[in-house]
Design a protein around this motif. Sequence first.
Motif, short mmCIF file in Angstrom:
data_model
loop_
_atom_site.label_atom_id
_atom_site.label_comp_id
_atom_site.label_asym_id
_atom_site.label_seq_id
_atom_site.Cartn_x
_atom_site.Cartn_y
_atom_site.Cartn_z
N ASP A 239 34.27 -3.91 -2.12
CA ASP A 239 34.50 -2.54 -1.62
C ASP A 239 35.80 -1.94 -2.17
O ASP A 239 36.58 -1.34 -1.42
N LEU A 240 36.01 -2.10 -3.47
CA LEU A 240 37.16 -1.46 -4.12
C LEU A 240 36.87 0.03 -4.25
O LEU A 240 35.86 0.43 -4.83
N ARG A 241 37.74 0.83 -3.68
CA ARG A 241 37.59 2.29 -3.73
C ARG A 241 38.87 2.91 -4.29
O ARG A 241 39.97 2.57 -3.85
N THR A 242 38.70 3.80 -5.24
CA THR A 242 39.85 4.42 -5.89
C THR A 242 39.61 5.91 -6.07
O THR A 242 38.47 6.37 -6.15
N ARG A 243 40.71 6.65 -6.13
CA ARG A 243 40.65 8.06 -6.44
C ARG A 243 42.04 8.52 -6.85
O ARG A 243 43.03 7.82 -6.65
N ASP A 244 42.09 9.70 -7.44
CA ASP A 244 43.35 10.27 -7.90
C ASP A 244 43.49 11.65 -7.26
O ASP A 244 42.54 12.42 -7.20
N SER A 245 44.70 11.96 -6.79
CA SER A 245 44.96 13.26 -6.19
C SER A 245 46.35 13.72 -6.57
O SER A 245 47.35 13.23 -6.03
N GLY A 246 46.42 14.63 -7.54
CA GLY A 246 47.71 15.18 -7.95
C GLY A 246 48.68 14.14 -8.48
O GLY A 246 49.87 14.21 -8.22
N GLY A 247 48.15 13.16 -9.24
CA GLY A 247 49.02 12.14 -9.80
C GLY A 247 49.27 10.96 -8.89
O GLY A 247 49.90 9.99 -9.29
N VAL A 248 48.78 11.02 -7.65
CA VAL A 248 48.91 9.90 -6.71
C VAL A 248 47.58 9.16 -6.66
O VAL A 248 46.54 9.76 -6.37
N VAL A 249 47.61 7.87 -6.95
CA VAL A 249 46.40 7.05 -6.94
C VAL A 249 46.23 6.41 -5.57
O VAL A 249 47.20 5.87 -5.01
N PHE A 250 45.01 6.49 -5.05
CA PHE A 250 44.69 5.86 -3.77
C PHE A 250 43.75 4.67 -4.03
O PHE A 250 42.73 4.83 -4.72
N VAL A 251 44.12 3.51 -3.51
CA VAL A 251 43.35 2.29 -3.74
C VAL A 251 43.07 1.62 -2.40
O VAL A 251 44.00 1.38 -1.61
N GLN A 252 41.80 1.32 -2.14
CA GLN A 252 41.40 0.58 -0.95
C GLN A 252 40.54 -0.59 -1.38
O GLN A 252 39.76 -0.48 -2.32
N MET A 253 40.68 -1.72 -0.68
CA MET A 253 39.89 -2.90 -1.04
C MET A 253 39.79 -3.86 0.13
O MET A 253 40.57 -3.80 1.09
N HIS A 254 38.81 -4.77 0.06
CA HIS A 254 38.65 -5.87 1.01
C HIS A 254 38.89 -7.17 0.25
O HIS A 254 38.22 -7.45 -0.75
#
Length: 307
Positions: A239-254
């Motif tokens: 469940d690796l989830r990633t996204r980018d928002s205005g140069g800030v990377v968001f990372v979620q994982m189990h």
Amino acid sequence: MSEHLITAERREKLLRWVSIASISVAIILVATKLAAWWYSDSVSLMASLIDSVMDAGASLINFLAIRYALKPADDDHRFGHGKAEALASLLQSILIALSSVFLLFYAIDRISNPTELNFAAIAIAVMVLSLFLTISLVLFQRYVVRRTKSTVVSADSLHYLSDILANIAVIVALVLAGYGFKGVDAWLGVVIGIYIAYSAWEIASEAIDLLLDKELDDETRERICEQVRSVPKVIGLHDLRTRDSGGVVFVQMHLELPDQMPLLEAHKIADQVEERVLSLFPKAEVLVHQDPISVVPEPHPLPAEDS
């Protein structure tokens, strides 16, 4: 040094400088091209003028969007204001598309009703100046994009890149008009209009991807997995989830960890994983959830590193 390793202060300064540079160049080009078009009555020069007017408006929007996007997260915007950049890019693409439609109608009308061009060395000189300024700005923008990963600057750079091709086409049209090839000017206006419309589509597509939280590319996700793999006692990852928002990377994982591992040790391992991800993206927001391996329906063991 990794291209992601840049301080927040440095990023903010680069974004402010590049937005000011973009507005300044756009204003200079509008003023000079307006005078040159008024004298020459060239369709291709008018195409370039319209593009520069759109540049000026887009650059102003970008300047305001960057200022807003740089605001820190607050109680009402817990994930920050970074998506203002994507919204500005989307608005920019709409303005560019409208300008291309107007230009195409104007050029087609000129093809149907050709008029005499006033060949002028001053018009060519203006376009050469425009070409020099635009190339200089694009080089600066490309540097800023590499360092900041700014969506709105990337969109602006793409648009100005199309300006470079348009400026070259205008110079060719004006020179050929001086030698009696009158129809080339209007046809080049059509070509430029189509290219501008294509640029608008590219900008809109990237902005929409960001607004819809599209995953980071496969190569970047693999780099994240490699960092997780380097942490001892981590069995797997899902469940690796990633996204980018205005140069800030968001990372979620189990994380998948041994059943009998003490909670304190699991917490320390999660902290290590977070630190490894932050080594790639210093400003990232990382959320790690620890799962005992026995409760994972389908374990996802990390492959061993190539020997």
